[in-house]
Scaffold this motif. Structure first.
Motif, mmCIF file in Angstrom:
data_model
loop_
_atom_site.group_PDB
_atom_site.id
_atom_site.type_symbol
_atom_site.label_atom_id
_atom_site.label_comp_id
_atom_site.label_asym_id
_atom_site.label_seq_id
_atom_site.Cartn_x
_atom_site.Cartn_y
_atom_site.Cartn_z
ATOM 1 N N ALA A 64 59.141 25.323 70.816
ATOM 2 C CA ALA A 64 59.816 24.033 70.652
ATOM 3 C C ALA A 64 59.567 23.442 69.273
ATOM 4 C CB ALA A 64 59.340 23.066 71.737
ATOM 5 N N ALA A 65 58.329 23.546 68.791
ATOM 6 C CA ALA A 65 57.998 22.977 67.476
ATOM 7 C C ALA A 65 58.562 23.808 66.341
ATOM 8 C CB ALA A 65 56.479 22.857 67.341
ATOM 9 N N PHE A 66 58.563 25.133 66.503
ATOM 10 C CA PHE A 66 58.988 26.014 65.424
ATOM 11 C C PHE A 66 60.500 26.080 65.286
ATOM 12 C CE2 PHE A 66 59.422 30.500 63.720
ATOM 13 C CZ PHE A 66 59.013 30.176 62.446
ATOM 14 N N SER A 67 61.220 25.974 66.391
ATOM 15 C CA SER A 67 62.683 26.110 66.359
ATOM 16 C C SER A 67 63.350 25.000 65.558
ATOM 17 C CB SER A 67 63.243 26.116 67.782
ATOM 18 O OG SER A 67 62.951 24.891 68.443
ATOM 19 N N THR A 68 62.667 23.873 65.358
ATOM 20 C CA THR A 68 63.266 22.767 64.611
ATOM 21 C C THR A 68 63.572 23.146 63.160
ATOM 22 O OG1 THR A 68 61.066 21.913 64.046
ATOM 23 C CG2 THR A 68 62.106 21.043 66.029
ATOM 24 N N VAL A 69 62.820 24.111 62.611
ATOM 25 C CA VAL A 69 63.086 24.553 61.241
ATOM 26 C C VAL A 69 63.637 25.979 61.199
ATOM 27 C CG1 VAL A 69 61.453 23.036 60.066
ATOM 28 C CG2 VAL A 69 60.663 25.196 61.004
ATOM 29 N N ALA A 70 63.200 26.827 62.096
ATOM 30 C CA ALA A 70 63.611 28.234 62.068
ATOM 31 C C ALA A 70 65.104 28.413 62.287
ATOM 32 C CB ALA A 70 62.835 29.021 63.126
ATOM 33 N N ALA A 71 65.693 27.540 63.060
ATOM 34 C CA ALA A 71 67.111 27.685 63.399
ATOM 35 C C ALA A 71 68.043 27.353 62.248
ATOM 36 C CB ALA A 71 67.444 26.796 64.599
ATOM 37 N N SER A 160 40.783 33.368 63.443
ATOM 38 C CA SER A 160 40.886 32.218 64.326
ATOM 39 C C SER A 160 42.357 31.841 64.437
ATOM 40 C CB SER A 160 40.087 31.031 63.773
ATOM 41 O OG SER A 160 40.245 29.888 64.600
ATOM 42 N N VAL A 161 42.807 31.625 65.653
ATOM 43 C CA VAL A 161 44.199 31.232 65.888
ATOM 44 C C VAL A 161 44.179 29.848 66.535
ATOM 45 C CG1 VAL A 161 46.393 31.821 66.963
ATOM 46 C CG2 VAL A 161 44.836 33.638 66.213
ATOM 47 N N LEU A 162 44.805 28.880 65.866
ATOM 48 C CA LEU A 162 44.813 27.498 66.323
ATOM 49 C C LEU A 162 46.251 27.006 66.466
ATOM 50 C CD1 LEU A 162 42.174 26.106 63.787
ATOM 51 C CD2 LEU A 162 41.714 26.954 66.101
ATOM 52 N N GLU A 163 46.513 26.259 67.519
ATOM 53 C CA GLU A 163 47.845 25.673 67.689
ATOM 54 C C GLU A 163 47.880 24.291 67.050
ATOM 55 O OE1 GLU A 163 49.904 25.678 71.654
ATOM 56 O OE2 GLU A 163 49.988 23.510 71.271
ATOM 57 N N ILE A 164 48.970 24.014 66.303
ATOM 58 C CA ILE A 164 49.165 22.687 65.718
ATOM 59 C C ILE A 164 50.469 22.112 66.234
ATOM 60 C CG2 ILE A 164 47.765 23.144 63.679
ATOM 61 C CD1 ILE A 164 50.315 23.673 62.111
ATOM 62 N N SER A 165 50.635 20.814 66.073
ATOM 63 C CA SER A 165 51.743 20.126 66.729
ATOM 64 C C SER A 165 53.089 20.249 66.027
ATOM 65 C CB SER A 165 51.400 18.640 66.875
ATOM 66 O OG SER A 165 51.232 18.045 65.595
ATOM 67 N N ALA A 166 53.084 20.411 64.701
ATOM 68 C CA ALA A 166 54.342 20.420 63.941
ATOM 69 C C ALA A 166 54.192 21.277 62.688
ATOM 70 C CB ALA A 166 54.732 18.994 63.558
ATOM 71 N N PRO A 167 55.315 21.765 62.143
ATOM 72 C CA PRO A 167 55.250 22.588 60.930
ATOM 73 C C PRO A 167 54.693 21.804 59.743
ATOM 74 C CG PRO A 167 57.405 22.761 61.977
ATOM 75 C CD PRO A 167 56.694 21.628 62.641
ATOM 76 N N ILE A 168 53.977 22.511 58.875
ATOM 77 C CA ILE A 168 53.493 21.924 57.620
ATOM 78 C C ILE A 168 54.572 22.167 56.575
ATOM 79 C CG2 ILE A 168 51.711 22.013 55.840
ATOM 80 C CD1 ILE A 168 49.845 23.175 58.016
ATOM 81 N N ILE A 169 55.095 21.096 56.019
ATOM 82 C CA ILE A 169 56.207 21.206 55.054
ATOM 83 C C ILE A 169 55.719 20.814 53.669
ATOM 84 C CG2 ILE A 169 58.569 20.562 54.512
ATOM 85 C CD1 ILE A 169 58.295 21.967 57.185
#
Length: 405
Positions: A64-71, A160-169
């Motif tokens: 959901a967070a990644f599709s906002t930019v990937a699409a 280390s694999v960490l989940e973040i809330s939104a893409p870093i732009i």
């Protein structure tokens, strides 16, 4: 099983898990929420780069967070964005909350591409009040728009694999590079000290082969001008036109291979010169950050990355790559092939070479095109075989990359 033995086996399993190479795609594959992010790591070859590093942190995003930019962006832009989410340091949840002075900057894979200006290739990590940790671009006036969500996986102090809330732009990160059709390949090579190679691919028409291949993936290993001055480089004027074309095509691969992919390559790699008559392949060895290409005749170290923009990668190399199909290695000493013959005749065996101008065994292999009659009677004629193989190479003609300034 005795307790001590059990503990020993457990300890060994931990050690093996720690020193074994991690696999980011395997780590993420267990959670379908990261399927899109994981898929793009594979498509962009960033997974290979991540797996080749011994210490690294990956900031992942849910679908959901990644599709906002990937699409809305091409693969080349998505690769830049993803590379900004790969930190060249180890951060687990504990370390995030123990950042000195509350803020630190971490270098990312994007910084290593050479296209990041200033701090654009770094990430700002700030431990906020209330237990939150924020992430953002390290560029001036950038906002901390993303926060730490949860831990996904840690192998101390490997990955280390960490989940973040939104893409870093970061500024300019979503700007697409010029399309392949607008790229002036010859000017790019000349500006990076490869004028001889640039001139050769133009005069032989090999640039057209590169142009017709680039859209589906192309990697070029361009010898520097100094490489062509080496005494080990055969006189290209003594090669046939087909052989020169094969030699130049041997310096390119019909696949997009960034540094990470080369580092994780274990099998031989086919080149554009590969055809039914000859393998024309390469192998790769890695020592730390140094990558060396091996032909079976010589080897060359990758010196610099000129361009890494999906689907094209260009490297400069220290030596001209000499394929075994065109250049056979000279045995040392020269009479070695006759040493197994019981007759004392080996001393006179080289007589047929007496007409050759300079039988210096330290010089490069005899140029392709010498007739079998000019070689020792008992020595295999690699030159004759290679002439037939080189002649089967054809140059394609469609244009994608601009060939002149």
């Amino acid at each position: 099983m005795p307790l001590s033995v059990h503990h020993l086996l457990l300890l060994l399993s931990v050690v093996v898990a720690t020193v074994s190479a991690h696999n980011i795609t395997d780590i993420l594959s267990s959670n379908p929420d990261y399927s899109q992010y994981n898929s793009y790591l594979t498509q962009t070859k960033l997974a290979d780069d991540i797996n080749s590093h011994q210490t690294i942190t990956v900031l992942v995003l849910t679908n959901a967070a990644f599709s906002t930019v990937a699409a809305h962006h091409p693969l080349s832009v998505i690769k830049k964005l993803l590379s900004l989410h790969v930190l060249l340091d180890y951060f687990d949840p504990t370390k995030l909350h123990q950042i000195s002075d509350g803020t630190t900057l971490s270098t990312t894979l994007f910084q290593t591409t050479g296209t990041a200006e200033g701090n654009v290739g770094s990430v700002n990590i700030t431990d906020l009040k209330g237990g939150k940790v924020a992430f953002g671009s390290a560029a001036t006036n950038s906002k901390l728009d993303s926060t730490y969500t949860k831990s996904v996986k840690q192998i101390p102090y490997n990955i280390s694999v960490l989940e973040i809330s939104a893409p870093i732009i970061a500024p300019g990160i979503l700007t697409a590079p010029p399309p392949s059709s607008d790229l002036n390949l010859t000017a790019l090579l000349e500006n990076h000290g490869c004028k001889t190679f640039s001139s050769l691919i133009v005069t032989t028409g090999v640039i057209k082969t590169f142009q017709s291949t680039v859209d589906k993936g192309l990697t070029i290993f361009a010898p520097s001008d100094e490489a062509f001055k080496s005494k080990d480089v055969p006189d290209l004027k003594k090669l046939t036109s087909a052989e020169v074309v094969s030699l130049l095509q041997y310096h390119a691969i019909a696949n997009y291979l960034p540094v990470g992919s080369l580092k994780t390559s274990h099998d031989s790699i086919s080149t554009l010169a590969t055809n039914g008559a000859g393998k024309f392949d390469l192998t790769v060895s890695v020592a730390g950050d140094s990558i060396t290409l091996h032909t079976g005749v010589d080897s060359s170290r990758i010196a610099n990355t000129v361009l890494d923009s999906t689907p094209l990668t260009i490297y400069t190399i220290d030596s001209v790559l000499l394929p075994t199909e065109l250049f056979a290695t000279s045995p040392s000493p020269a009479p070695a092939p006759e040493s197994d013959v019981p007759s004392p005749a080996p001393a006179s065996a080289p007589a047929p070479v007496a007409d050759a101008p300079s039988p210096d065994i330290a010089s490069p292999p005899a140029p392709i095109g010498k007739s079998p009659e000019d070689s020792p009677a008992e020595a295999p004629s690699h030159a004759a075989d290679s002439t037939e193989k080189g002649a089967g190479v054809h140059v394609k003609g469609s244009a994608v990359i601009t060939g002149s300034g």
